[in-house]
Design a protein around this motif. Structure first.
Motif, PDB file in Angstrom:
ATOM      1  N   PHE A 115      -8.155 -21.321   0.435  1.00  0.00           N
ATOM      2  CA  PHE A 115      -7.441 -21.689   1.657  1.00  0.00           C
ATOM      3  C   PHE A 115      -6.011 -22.107   1.334  1.00  0.00           C
ATOM      4  CE2 PHE A 115      -6.471 -25.327   4.642  1.00  0.00           C
ATOM      5  CZ  PHE A 115      -6.031 -24.525   5.677  1.00  0.00           C
ATOM      6  N   VAL A 116      -5.835 -22.937   0.331  1.00  0.00           N
ATOM      7  CA  VAL A 116      -4.505 -23.426  -0.015  1.00  0.00           C
ATOM      8  C   VAL A 116      -3.617 -22.288  -0.521  1.00  0.00           C
ATOM      9  CG1 VAL A 116      -3.219 -24.970  -1.544  1.00  0.00           C
ATOM     10  CG2 VAL A 116      -5.318 -25.770  -0.452  1.00  0.00           C
ATOM     11  N   MET A 117      -4.173 -21.382  -1.336  1.00  0.00           N
ATOM     12  CA  MET A 117      -3.345 -20.347  -1.943  1.00  0.00           C
ATOM     13  C   MET A 117      -3.126 -19.136  -1.036  1.00  0.00           C
ATOM     14  SD  MET A 117      -6.166 -19.115  -4.786  1.00  0.00           S
ATOM     15  CE  MET A 117      -5.358 -17.707  -5.489  1.00  0.00           C
ATOM     16  N   ARG A 118      -4.027 -18.859  -0.113  1.00  0.00           N
ATOM     17  CA  ARG A 118      -3.884 -17.688   0.751  1.00  0.00           C
ATOM     18  C   ARG A 118      -3.364 -18.003   2.148  1.00  0.00           C
ATOM     19  NH1 ARG A 118      -9.774 -15.095  -0.859  1.00  0.00           N
ATOM     20  NH2 ARG A 118      -9.198 -14.415  -2.965  1.00  0.00           N
ATOM     21  N   VAL A 119      -3.519 -19.271   2.547  1.00  0.00           N
ATOM     22  CA  VAL A 119      -3.135 -19.659   3.906  1.00  0.00           C
ATOM     23  C   VAL A 119      -2.144 -20.823   3.892  1.00  0.00           C
ATOM     24  CG1 VAL A 119      -3.962 -20.312   6.198  1.00  0.00           C
ATOM     25  CG2 VAL A 119      -5.413 -18.901   4.713  1.00  0.00           C
ATOM     26  N   GLY A 120      -2.533 -21.924   3.270  1.00  0.00           N
ATOM     27  CA  GLY A 120      -1.685 -23.115   3.279  1.00  0.00           C
ATOM     28  C   GLY A 120      -1.895 -23.939   4.527  1.00  0.00           C
ATOM     29  N   GLN A 121      -1.082 -24.960   4.677  1.00  0.00           N
ATOM     30  CA  GLN A 121      -1.260 -25.860   5.820  1.00  0.00           C
ATOM     31  C   GLN A 121      -1.213 -25.067   7.122  1.00  0.00           C
ATOM     32  OE1 GLN A 121       1.852 -28.666   5.248  1.00  0.00           O
ATOM     33  NE2 GLN A 121       3.473 -27.325   5.998  1.00  0.00           N
ATOM     34  N   THR A 122      -2.062 -25.492   8.053  1.00  0.00           N
ATOM     35  CA  THR A 122      -2.273 -24.748   9.293  1.00  0.00           C
ATOM     36  C   THR A 122      -2.224 -25.719  10.464  1.00  0.00           C
ATOM     37  OG1 THR A 122      -3.670 -23.158   8.105  1.00  0.00           O
ATOM     38  CG2 THR A 122      -3.897 -23.232  10.499  1.00  0.00           C
ATOM     39  N   PRO A 123      -1.061 -25.928  11.041  1.00  0.00           N
ATOM     40  CA  PRO A 123      -0.959 -26.913  12.122  1.00  0.00           C
ATOM     41  C   PRO A 123      -1.678 -26.472  13.386  1.00  0.00           C
ATOM     42  CG  PRO A 123       1.100 -25.710  11.884  1.00  0.00           C
ATOM     43  CD  PRO A 123       0.243 -25.316  10.721  1.00  0.00           C
ATOM     44  N   LEU A 124      -2.026 -27.444  14.208  1.00  0.00           N
ATOM     45  CA  LEU A 124      -2.611 -27.185  15.517  1.00  0.00           C
ATOM     46  C   LEU A 124      -1.483 -27.195  16.545  1.00  0.00           C
ATOM     47  CD1 LEU A 124      -5.261 -26.836  17.191  1.00  0.00           C
ATOM     48  CD2 LEU A 124      -5.179 -29.320  17.556  1.00  0.00           C
ATOM     49  N   ILE A 125      -1.254 -26.058  17.172  1.00  0.00           N
ATOM     50  CA  ILE A 125      -0.201 -25.939  18.185  1.00  0.00           C
ATOM     51  C   ILE A 125      -0.768 -26.379  19.534  1.00  0.00           C
ATOM     52  CG2 ILE A 125       1.410 -24.353  19.304  1.00  0.00           C
ATOM     53  CD1 ILE A 125       1.898 -24.757  16.280  1.00  0.00           C
ATOM     54  N   PRO A 126      -0.062 -27.220  20.281  1.00  0.00           N
ATOM     55  CA  PRO A 126      -0.592 -27.706  21.565  1.00  0.00           C
ATOM     56  C   PRO A 126      -0.952 -26.574  22.519  1.00  0.00           C
ATOM     57  CG  PRO A 126       1.344 -28.962  20.913  1.00  0.00           C
ATOM     58  CD  PRO A 126       1.238 -27.821  19.948  1.00  0.00           C
ATOM     59  N   TYR A 127      -1.902 -26.848  23.383  1.00  0.00           N
ATOM     60  CA  TYR A 127      -2.404 -25.828  24.310  1.00  0.00           C
ATOM     61  C   TYR A 127      -1.355 -25.399  25.328  1.00  0.00           C
ATOM     62  CZ  TYR A 127      -4.943 -23.459  27.960  1.00  0.00           C
ATOM     63  OH  TYR A 127      -5.337 -22.525  28.875  1.00  0.00           O
ATOM     64  N   ARG A 128      -1.277 -24.116  25.497  1.00  0.00           N
ATOM     65  CA  ARG A 128      -0.607 -23.482  26.626  1.00  0.00           C
ATOM     66  C   ARG A 128      -1.482 -22.303  27.029  1.00  0.00           C
ATOM     67  NH1 ARG A 128       1.634 -27.529  25.874  1.00  0.00           N
ATOM     68  NH2 ARG A 128       3.862 -28.030  25.991  1.00  0.00           N
ATOM     69  N   ALA A 129      -1.429 -21.909  28.263  1.00  0.00           N
ATOM     70  CA  ALA A 129      -2.267 -20.808  28.726  1.00  0.00           C
ATOM     71  C   ALA A 129      -1.962 -19.534  27.945  1.00  0.00           C
ATOM     72  CB  ALA A 129      -2.032 -20.570  30.215  1.00  0.00           C
ATOM     73  N   PRO A 130      -2.973 -18.712  27.686  1.00  0.00           N
ATOM     74  CA  PRO A 130      -2.719 -17.444  27.008  1.00  0.00           C
ATOM     75  C   PRO A 130      -1.626 -16.641  27.717  1.00  0.00           C
ATOM     76  CG  PRO A 130      -5.069 -17.851  27.147  1.00  0.00           C
ATOM     77  CD  PRO A 130      -4.400 -18.912  27.972  1.00  0.00           C
ATOM     78  N   GLY A 131      -0.681 -16.140  26.939  1.00  0.00           N
ATOM     79  CA  GLY A 131       0.415 -15.364  27.500  1.00  0.00           C
ATOM     80  C   GLY A 131       1.605 -16.190  27.947  1.00  0.00           C
ATOM     81  N   ASP A 132       1.484 -17.507  27.954  1.00  0.00           N
ATOM     82  CA  ASP A 132       2.608 -18.357  28.347  1.00  0.00           C
ATOM     83  C   ASP A 132       3.699 -18.252  27.283  1.00  0.00           C
ATOM     84  OD1 ASP A 132       4.397 -20.440  28.909  1.00  0.00           O
ATOM     85  OD2 ASP A 132       2.815 -21.765  29.647  1.00  0.00           O
ATOM     86  N   PRO A 133       4.923 -17.849  27.635  1.00  0.00           N
ATOM     87  CA  PRO A 133       5.993 -17.732  26.638  1.00  0.00           C
ATOM     88  C   PRO A 133       6.273 -19.033  25.892  1.00  0.00           C
ATOM     89  CG  PRO A 133       6.631 -16.657  28.693  1.00  0.00           C
ATOM     90  CD  PRO A 133       5.365 -17.420  28.971  1.00  0.00           C
ATOM     91  N   GLU A 134       5.938 -20.177  26.529  1.00  0.00           N
ATOM     92  CA  GLU A 134       6.185 -21.455  25.869  1.00  0.00           C
ATOM     93  C   GLU A 134       5.347 -21.619  24.606  1.00  0.00           C
ATOM     94  OE1 GLU A 134       6.435 -26.256  26.823  1.00  0.00           O
ATOM     95  OE2 GLU A 134       5.828 -24.856  28.404  1.00  0.00           O
ATOM     96  N   LEU A 135       4.244 -20.901  24.518  1.00  0.00           N
ATOM     97  CA  LEU A 135       3.446 -20.949  23.297  1.00  0.00           C
ATOM     98  C   LEU A 135       4.255 -20.425  22.124  1.00  0.00           C
ATOM     99  CD1 LEU A 135       0.673 -21.750  22.250  1.00  0.00           C
ATOM    100  CD2 LEU A 135      -0.148 -19.456  22.814  1.00  0.00           C
ATOM    101  N   GLY A 136       5.017 -19.361  22.346  1.00  0.00           N
ATOM    102  CA  GLY A 136       5.903 -18.851  21.308  1.00  0.00           C
ATOM    103  C   GLY A 136       6.977 -19.860  20.954  1.00  0.00           C
ATOM    104  N   THR A 137       7.489 -20.558  21.949  1.00  0.00           N
ATOM    105  CA  THR A 137       8.517 -21.577  21.698  1.00  0.00           C
ATOM    106  C   THR A 137       7.966 -22.696  20.825  1.00  0.00           C
ATOM    107  OG1 THR A 137       9.556 -21.099  23.827  1.00  0.00           O
ATOM    108  CG2 THR A 137      10.100 -23.205  22.793  1.00  0.00           C
ATOM    109  N   LEU A 138       6.727 -23.115  21.076  1.00  0.00           N
ATOM    110  CA  LEU A 138       6.108 -24.171  20.281  1.00  0.00           C
ATOM    111  C   LEU A 138       5.869 -23.721  18.843  1.00  0.00           C
ATOM    112  CD1 LEU A 138       3.523 -25.506  22.888  1.00  0.00           C
ATOM    113  CD2 LEU A 138       5.570 -26.693  22.078  1.00  0.00           C
TER     114      LEU A 138
END
Length: 212
Positions: A115-138
């Motif tokens: 996990f550390v070598m192939r992925v690394g830290q993986t933050p949890l991005i706050p919820y936005r509805a699927p397809g909401d452009p703000e998800l990309g902004t976050l």
């Protein structure tokens, strides 16, 4: 590129981490981005299901692009050397994305060297509805370095220097989520700081979360 995306979609579906018509893939070549069309079934993906957009998301050719195009563009913006992005609703990743994160920097602890070598830290991005452009902004605006993230109550996204690299990260992230759920509540042993530093330094991944 199109043939690679089609083969990758079939591979993800065969691995059981892209149920139904969920999930989307993209590849970038300069300012040209090929991305699966909205509602495409990755298990039955065809060349005709691939759309082309510009670096600003402008639709250039093919079917209507995935509604998650903003997330793909955000991953490329924050990782300029990456040429592929994978977003899937893999079941264990979705389950972990419904839980509180392990830390502010990573939803998951450093459970395995893979996990550390192939992925690394993986933050949890706050919820936005699927397809909401703000998800990309976050995703684009997150302050820490990462190549993978969990989208709260939604799924996972990874990027890589090649499509195979991004796919490998997606599969490893799903496996780490499965292990995290299997060990939940049992105080699992995590990797020590020295081991994390050695793995990230050798493999080019990031880990800013202190071992604890």
């Amino acid at each position: 590129m199109i043939d690679e995306l089609v083969a990758a979609g079939h591979r993800l579906a065969a691995a059981g981490i892209s149920p139904g018509t969920s999930g989307n893939l993209s590849m970038r070549d300069g300012d040209r981005i090929l991305i699966t069309g909205t509602g495409a079934d990755l298990g039955r993906l065809r060349a005709a299901d691939i759309a082309e957009v510009g670096a600003d998301g402008t639709h250039r050719a093919g079917p209507r692009p995935s509604k998650e195009v903003a997330v793909h563009l955000a991953m490329y913006a924050r990782n300029p050397g990456h040429t592929a992005t994978v977003h899937v609703h893999s079941p264990h990743a979705v389950a972990v994305a419904c839980l509180p994160p392990w830390s502010e920097a990573s939803a998951l602890p450093p459970l395995t060297p893979y996990f550390v070598m192939r992925v690394g830290q993986t933050p949890l991005i706050p919820y936005r509805a699927p397809g909401d452009p703000e998800l990309g902004t976050l995703v684009a605006g997150h302050p820490l370095e990462f190549r993978a993230a969990l989208l709260a109550n939604h799924g996972q996204v990874t990027s890589g220097t090649s499509l195979d690299d991004a796919l490998t990260a997606a599969v490893e992230l799903e496996e780490t989520c499965r292990i995290a759920l299997l060990t939940d509540g049992r105080r699992p042993r995590t990797l020590e700081a020295a081991a994390i530093a050695e793995l990230t330094g050798r493999n080019g991944t990031a880990w800013d979360t202190p071992a604890r």
